[in-house]
Design an enzyme around this catalytic site. Sequence first.
Site, short mmCIF file in Angstrom:
data_model
loop_
_atom_site.label_atom_id
_atom_site.label_comp_id
_atom_site.label_asym_id
_atom_site.label_seq_id
_atom_site.Cartn_x
_atom_site.Cartn_y
_atom_site.Cartn_z
N HIS A 7 65.45 49.13 41.01
CA HIS A 7 64.63 48.45 40.00
C HIS A 7 65.32 47.09 39.50
O HIS A 7 66.57 46.99 39.57
CB HIS A 7 64.31 49.32 38.73
N HIS A 79 69.15 43.53 34.35
CA HIS A 79 70.24 44.04 35.27
C HIS A 79 69.63 44.31 36.71
O HIS A 79 68.27 44.53 36.49
CB HIS A 79 70.97 45.28 35.09
N GLU A 130 73.54 47.89 38.04
CA GLU A 130 73.57 49.38 37.88
C GLU A 130 73.57 49.97 39.07
O GLU A 130 73.00 49.52 40.03
CB GLU A 130 72.41 49.66 37.13
C1 LIG Z 1 70.50 54.27 32.24
C2 LIG Z 1 69.08 54.28 31.66
C3 LIG Z 1 68.30 52.97 32.20
C4 LIG Z 1 68.04 53.20 33.79
O1 LIG Z 1 67.82 52.46 34.50
O2 LIG Z 1 68.00 54.55 34.27
C5 LIG Z 1 68.97 51.83 31.95
O3 LIG Z 1 69.03 50.85 33.12
S1 LIG Z 1 69.28 51.53 30.46
C6 LIG Z 1 70.03 49.93 30.46
C7 LIG Z 1 70.81 49.57 28.90
N1 LIG Z 1 72.11 50.08 29.33
C8 LIG Z 1 73.29 49.33 29.62
O4 LIG Z 1 72.88 48.01 29.91
C9 LIG Z 1 74.29 49.76 29.80
C10 LIG Z 1 75.54 48.95 30.29
N2 LIG Z 1 75.55 47.59 29.59
C11 LIG Z 1 76.67 47.84 28.53
O5 LIG Z 1 77.55 48.24 28.34
C12 LIG Z 1 76.52 46.38 27.99
O6 LIG Z 1 75.39 45.76 27.64
C13 LIG Z 1 77.58 44.97 28.41
C14 LIG Z 1 79.13 45.67 28.36
C15 LIG Z 1 77.27 44.81 29.69
C16 LIG Z 1 77.49 43.94 27.46
O7 LIG Z 1 77.45 44.29 26.05
P1 LIG Z 1 77.27 43.33 25.08
O8 LIG Z 1 76.35 42.33 25.26
O9 LIG Z 1 77.35 43.67 23.50
O10 LIG Z 1 78.92 42.59 25.01
P2 LIG Z 1 79.24 40.96 25.07
O11 LIG Z 1 78.48 40.49 24.19
O12 LIG Z 1 80.63 41.11 24.88
O13 LIG Z 1 78.96 40.62 26.75
C17 LIG Z 1 80.19 40.49 27.22
C18 LIG Z 1 79.84 39.25 28.48
O14 LIG Z 1 78.88 39.68 29.52
C19 LIG Z 1 77.53 39.04 29.11
N3 LIG Z 1 76.65 39.92 29.21
C20 LIG Z 1 76.01 40.89 28.45
N4 LIG Z 1 75.05 41.50 28.79
C21 LIG Z 1 74.62 40.98 30.06
C22 LIG Z 1 73.65 41.13 31.08
N5 LIG Z 1 72.73 42.08 31.05
N6 LIG Z 1 73.67 40.32 32.28
C23 LIG Z 1 74.55 39.19 32.45
N7 LIG Z 1 75.55 39.13 31.52
C24 LIG Z 1 75.72 39.86 30.42
C25 LIG Z 1 77.59 38.62 27.71
O15 LIG Z 1 76.81 37.06 27.69
C26 LIG Z 1 79.14 38.20 27.61
O16 LIG Z 1 79.54 36.95 28.26
P3 LIG Z 1 80.42 35.66 27.70
O17 LIG Z 1 80.34 34.68 28.62
O18 LIG Z 1 81.73 36.59 27.46
O19 LIG Z 1 79.58 35.35 26.31
CO LIG Z 2 68.25 50.38 34.74
#
Ligand SMILES: CC[C@H](C(=O)O)C(=O)SCCNC(=O)CCNC(=O)[C@H](O)C(C)(C)COP(=O)(O)OP(=O)(O)OC[C@H]1O[C@@H](n2cnc3c(N)ncnc32)[C@H](O)[C@@H]1OP(=O)(O)O
Ligand SMILES: [Co+2]
Length: 134
Positions: A7, A79, A130
């Site tokens: 997905h 993602h 993912e």
């Molecule tokens: C599992 C159930 C379902 C499924 O498919 O079955 C799902 O997919 S659930 C989806 C939701 N769950 C998750 O996304 C879990 C993994 N994600 C995380 O742990 C956080 O979202 C993380 C660590 C990727 C980012 O967290 P956060 O935004 O709070 O941290 P920062 O602001 O410090 O981000 C660090 C840095 O990464 C960039 N960033 C954040 N999210 C994304 C993204 N989705 N795509 C690309 N880049 C991303 C953010 O802009 C920061 O960059 P920087 O240049 O340092 O500003």
């Molecule tokens: Co997902």
Amino acid sequence: MLGKVNHIAIAVPDMAAATATYRDTLGAKVSPPQALPEHGVTVVFVELPNTKVELLEPLGDASPISTFLEKSPAGGMHHICYEVDDIVAARDRLAANGARVLGDGNPKIGAHGKPVLFLHPKDFFGTLVELEEV
Ligand SMILES: CC[C@H](C(=O)O)C(=O)SCCNC(=O)CCNC(=O)[C@H](O)C(C)(C)COP(=O)(O)OP(=O)(O)OC[C@H]1O[C@@H](n2cnc3c(N)ncnc32)[C@H](O)[C@@H]1OP(=O)(O)O
Ligand SMILES: [Co+2]
């Protein structure tokens, strides 16, 4: 290692509006909303001939997508999920190659009832990856 794209996920600020747009404007088949409190999101799947779109709305006050939506209030691509046949072997190979596996590194059960892992976007060209074991 990588199989099909399972997905593509889009974070949305308003799940009802996003679901209606995909169903009514784009004429797509959409699933009922599925609350995943353990993941801090509500998901809706848009069924397509070759893959799915996963619409994501924050659930609860510790959602991992809240910061993303603060930065992109209208929503955005969140993602991409690739299928793998052995998620532990994939994790170990990725970790051995220096990729950051998010969380505690152990697979969690995702929206399809299958084990999933997430890889840091900074290691994959600004794209949150993912992996889902199928
Ligand atoms: C599992 C159930 C379902 C499924 O498919 O079955 C799902 O997919 S659930 C989806 C939701 N769950 C998750 O996304 C879990 C993994 N994600 C995380 O742990 C956080 O979202 C993380 C660590 C990727 C980012 O967290 P956060 O935004 O709070 O941290 P920062 O602001 O410090 O981000 C660090 C840095 O990464 C960039 N960033 C954040 N999210 C994304 C993204 N989705 N795509 C690309 N880049 C991303 C953010 O802009 C920061 O960059 P920087 O240049 O340092 O500003
Ligand atoms: Co997902």
